[in-house]
Design a protein around this motif. Structure first.
Motif, PDB file in Angstrom:
ATOM      1  N   ASN A  37       1.933  16.705   2.793  1.00 35.19           N
ATOM      2  CA  ASN A  37       3.193  18.511   3.507  1.00 35.19           C
ATOM      3  C   ASN A  37       4.449  17.978   3.506  1.00 35.19           C
ATOM      4  N   VAL A  38       4.955  16.867   3.361  1.00 34.72           N
ATOM      5  CA  VAL A  38       6.084  16.022   3.421  1.00 34.72           C
ATOM      6  C   VAL A  38       7.163  16.311   2.729  1.00 34.72           C
ATOM      7  N   GLY A  39       8.324  16.929   2.603  1.00 30.10           N
ATOM      8  CA  GLY A  39       8.320  16.938   1.311  1.00 30.10           C
ATOM      9  C   GLY A  39      10.255  15.980   1.211  1.00 30.10           C
ATOM     10  N   GLY A  40      10.794  15.884  -0.048  1.00 30.73           N
ATOM     11  CA  GLY A  40      11.535  14.525   0.107  1.00 30.73           C
ATOM     12  C   GLY A  40      11.443  13.246  -0.462  1.00 30.73           C
ATOM     13  N   HIS A  41      11.844  13.004  -1.360  1.00 27.22           N
ATOM     14  CA  HIS A  41      11.231  11.635  -1.816  1.00 27.22           C
ATOM     15  C   HIS A  41      11.556  10.377  -0.551  1.00 27.22           C
ATOM     16  N   THR A  42      12.583  10.751   0.160  1.00 27.37           N
ATOM     17  CA  THR A  42      13.192   9.191   1.114  1.00 27.37           C
ATOM     18  C   THR A  42      12.366   9.532   1.150  1.00 27.37           C
ATOM     19  N   LYS A  43      12.036  11.221   2.584  1.00 30.29           N
ATOM     20  CA  LYS A  43      11.195  11.421   3.502  1.00 30.29           C
ATOM     21  C   LYS A  43      10.042  11.229   3.780  1.00 30.29           C
ATOM     22  N   ARG A  44       9.157  11.775   2.156  1.00 32.45           N
ATOM     23  CA  ARG A  44       8.158  11.262   2.179  1.00 32.45           C
ATOM     24  C   ARG A  44       7.377   9.676   2.299  1.00 32.45           C
ATOM     25  N   ALA A  45       8.722   8.751   0.957  1.00 25.12           N
ATOM     26  CA  ALA A  45       8.271   7.593   1.137  1.00 25.12           C
ATOM     27  C   ALA A  45       8.422   6.620   3.075  1.00 25.12           C
ATOM     28  N   LEU A  46       9.614   6.865   3.325  1.00 21.96           N
ATOM     29  CA  LEU A  46       9.201   6.577   5.334  1.00 21.96           C
ATOM     30  C   LEU A  46       8.512   7.290   5.994  1.00 21.96           C
ATOM     31  N   ALA A  47       8.018   8.147   5.932  1.00 23.74           N
ATOM     32  CA  ALA A  47       6.949   8.727   6.937  1.00 23.74           C
ATOM     33  C   ALA A  47       5.546   8.721   6.176  1.00 23.74           C
ATOM     34  N   VAL A  48       5.656   7.528   4.763  1.00 21.27           N
ATOM     35  CA  VAL A  48       3.934   7.551   4.562  1.00 21.27           C
ATOM     36  C   VAL A  48       4.649   5.465   5.015  1.00 21.27           C
ATOM     37  N   GLY A  49       5.615   5.372   5.963  1.00 25.70           N
ATOM     38  CA  GLY A  49       6.145   3.928   5.653  1.00 25.70           C
ATOM     39  C   GLY A  49       5.206   3.668   7.564  1.00 25.70           C
ATOM     40  N   PHE A  67       1.217  -1.321   0.279  1.00 26.53           N
ATOM     41  CA  PHE A  67       0.113  -0.400  -0.050  1.00 26.53           C
ATOM     42  C   PHE A  67       0.927   0.278  -0.129  1.00 26.53           C
ATOM     43  N   THR A  68       1.975   1.307   0.861  1.00 28.09           N
ATOM     44  CA  THR A  68       2.592   2.938   0.744  1.00 28.09           C
ATOM     45  C   THR A  68       3.599   2.424  -0.367  1.00 28.09           C
ATOM     46  N   GLY A  69       3.630   1.717  -0.930  1.00 30.84           N
ATOM     47  CA  GLY A  69       4.892   1.571  -2.284  1.00 30.84           C
ATOM     48  C   GLY A  69       3.299   1.978  -3.435  1.00 30.84           C
ATOM     49  N   THR A  70       2.521   1.651  -2.973  1.00 31.21           N
ATOM     50  CA  THR A  70       1.102   1.999  -4.611  1.00 31.21           C
ATOM     51  C   THR A  70       1.196   3.931  -4.581  1.00 31.21           C
ATOM     52  N   VAL A  71       0.900   4.163  -2.842  1.00 35.40           N
ATOM     53  CA  VAL A  71       1.164   5.668  -3.012  1.00 35.40           C
ATOM     54  C   VAL A  71       2.095   6.462  -3.472  1.00 35.40           C
ATOM     55  N   ILE A  72       3.375   6.114  -2.638  1.00 41.51           N
ATOM     56  CA  ILE A  72       4.548   6.743  -3.526  1.00 41.51           C
ATOM     57  C   ILE A  72       4.338   6.271  -4.892  1.00 41.51           C
ATOM     58  N   TYR A  73       3.753   5.425  -5.642  1.00 38.43           N
ATOM     59  CA  TYR A  73       4.424   5.777  -6.283  1.00 38.43           C
ATOM     60  C   TYR A  73       3.393   6.414  -7.263  1.00 38.43           C
ATOM     61  N   PHE A  74       1.902   6.788  -6.745  1.00 39.14           N
ATOM     62  CA  PHE A  74       1.615   7.706  -7.344  1.00 39.14           C
ATOM     63  C   PHE A  74       1.783   9.484  -6.729  1.00 39.14           C
ATOM     64  N   SER A  75       2.942   9.409  -5.816  1.00 39.57           N
ATOM     65  CA  SER A  75       3.104  11.277  -5.810  1.00 39.57           C
ATOM     66  C   SER A  75       4.505  11.433  -7.301  1.00 39.57           C
ATOM     67  N   LEU A  76       5.175  10.003  -7.866  1.00 35.65           N
ATOM     68  CA  LEU A  76       5.947  10.247  -9.233  1.00 35.65           C
ATOM     69  C   LEU A  76       5.492  10.902 -10.048  1.00 35.65           C
ATOM     70  N   TRP A  77       3.826  10.529 -10.131  1.00 38.11           N
ATOM     71  CA  TRP A  77       3.325  10.401 -11.222  1.00 38.11           C
ATOM     72  C   TRP A  77       2.746  11.703 -11.223  1.00 38.11           C
ATOM     73  N   TYR A  78       1.907  12.292  -9.839  1.00 39.30           N
ATOM     74  CA  TYR A  78       1.002  13.130  -9.537  1.00 39.30           C
ATOM     75  C   TYR A  78       1.320  14.032  -9.260  1.00 39.30           C
ATOM     76  N   CYS A  79       1.063  15.954  -9.134  1.00 38.40           N
ATOM     77  CA  CYS A  79       0.838  16.632  -8.441  1.00 38.40           C
ATOM     78  C   CYS A  79       0.320  16.426  -7.290  1.00 38.40           C
ATOM     79  N   LYS A  80       0.625  17.361  -6.270  1.00 37.69           N
ATOM     80  CA  LYS A  80       0.394  16.918  -5.371  1.00 37.69           C
ATOM     81  C   LYS A  80      -1.568  17.255  -5.299  1.00 37.69           C
ATOM     82  N   LYS A  81      -2.493  17.911  -5.625  1.00 34.24           N
ATOM     83  CA  LYS A  81      -3.763  18.223  -6.006  1.00 34.24           C
ATOM     84  C   LYS A  81      -3.830  16.816  -6.275  1.00 34.24           C
TER      85      LYS A  81
END
Length: 416
Positions: A319-331, A75-89
């Motif tokens: 609200n969480v920036g940085g690819h690594t920080k966002r991914a780990l925060a979601v996890g 589930f976390t991986g899918t959410v992170i995948y969205f962040s690589l393709w879509y703007c925040k809104k």
């Protein structure tokens, strides 16, 4: 198999999920989303099929632990995948739709559970074994298809030309601004951002809300058939859960659409939690008023609790920036939230059935605490936004000079 064994099987799954969520997220950063998601699906399907052939409680506990491990990062991986393709809104509605598929799966699971009750000894297998086979077998080819056809990032896909790739990349970079700064373009994992996750106190507020909402979420998911028993003949219990999943899916989509249109999260989240709290209050007070009142109360609590989590998750990713920080925060958020599922047997013990009033009181209290923390978090984010507006030039330069500032850069404004 005893009820104690069943409770251990439930708890071990969520415990394993929590333990391996953060390691799974780190592995995601090394493997990339496509390979990680496909591997997760293949293992998920294989272990689910394996559950159809367990012969004793010890084997079931081992398989459940392994299932939690391989599901943990999906589930976390899918959410992170969205962040690589879509703007925040744009991510808000995508996450809501993803979560809506959980309800669609619940509807299908209810139909399968009801249908497999009539598959007695077909092929020499018990009906419960058929349930795991029918659920697990389609997941394996889906994992293979994910690996073959799902592109990791816009730059790697073949169905976009160079101009479209550049346009999408520029849109995503402009939307992220300074929040997604990385030391080098080739770095997959920033250990500095890993550290940022565990020293950012705002993330702990998100996690506290998630633990409360997901604890109730997992309790309702796990024990919904048990809660529905007093409302129906036992043979129809699984069918009784289908309308709840359908209505909850509609409510989840409506809440997500409203949040996406207004780019607002906190009040929408608070509204959903309030609806869940109302549902539990009704379940506590109307337990002796007949099946219809109990069923409607359960539906209200179910819709509120389930609609809240995708709003919380999209609030975090915005609200969480940085690819690594966002991914780990979601996890971190999802993993800690699963701990509530491990406590589900304690919230709804067997000696409290069929009313489960004590469990409803506990769940209502947990939702009330999450609601309070939601307003605290919103107020904290608003104060931080105001503070950054009025920074002195020297203070601005000091905060802007932080290496990999992520969402701590003074030009960043948090979404409320």
């Amino acid at each position: 198999m005893s009820s104690s064994d069943m409770n251990w099987a439930i708890s071990l799954f969520y415990l394993s999920y929590s333990i391996f969520e953060i390691p799974g997220t780190l592995l995601l950063r090394f493997l990339g989303p496509t390979r990680y998601l496909s591997l997760s699906l293949i293992l998920w399907g294989g272990i689910t099929v394996g559950m159809a052939f367990v012969k004793n409680s010890q084997q079931l506990l081992i398989v459940r632990f392994l299932l939690g491990m391989v599901q943990s990062g999906f589930f976390t991986g899918t959410v992170i995948y969205f962040s690589l393709w879509y703007c925040k809104k744009e991510q808000i509605m995508r996450i809501v739709i993803l979560f809506g598929t959980v309800f669609a799966a619940g509807v299908l699971d209810g139909i399968l559970a009801y249908g497999t009750r009539h598959m007695k000894d077909i092929g020499g297998l018990k009906n419960w074994r058929w349930l795991f086979l029918l659920e697990g077998l389609p997941i394996i080819p889906l994992g293979v298809m994910t690996y073959l056809f799902l592109g990791s990032i816009p730059d790697t896909v073949q169905w976009l030309d160079n101009c479209e790739k550049q346009l999408l990349t520029n849109l995503l970079r402009e939307d992220a601004g300074l929040a997604n700064s990385e030391p080098t373009s080739s770095t997959r994992l920033s250990w500095r951002q890993v550290r940022y996750v565990f020293i950012d106190w705002r993330i702990y507020l998100y996690v506290m809300i998630a633990v409360g909402d997901l604890a109730v979420h997992k309790c309702l998911t796990t024990y919904l058939p048990e809660l529905a028993k007093p409302m129906s003949d036992f043979k129809e219990v699984h069918l009784m859960t289908i309308p709840l999943d359908f209505v909850a899916c509609i409510c989840c989509l409506l809440a997500g659409y409203s949040s996406s249109c207004r780019n607002e999260h906190s009040f929408h989240l608070a509204f959903c939690l309030s609806i869940a709290l109302l549902g539990f209050i009704l379940m506590i007070t109307l337990y002796d008023q007949g099946n219809v009142a109990l069923y409607v109360s359960t539906c209200i609590a179910y819709c509120g609790a389930f609609s809240a989590f995708p709003l919380l998750l999209s609030w975090l990713t915005n609200n969480v920036g940085g690819h690594t920080k966002r991914a780990l925060a979601v996890g971190f958020l999802v993993g800690m939230g699963q701990m509530g599922g491990a406590l589900a047997p304690l919230v709804y013990p067997d000696d409290d059935e069929p009313v489960y009033r004590r469990g409803h009181i506990i769940c209502g209290g947990i939702i009330a605490i999450s609601l309070i923390i939601t307003f605290i978090l919103r107020n904290c984010l608003q104060l931080e936004n105001d503070r950054r507006i009025y920074l002195s030039p020297d203070k601005y330069k000091q905060e802007a000079a932080i290496i990999e500032p992520c969402d701590w850069h003074p030009d960043i404004r948090y979404v409320l």
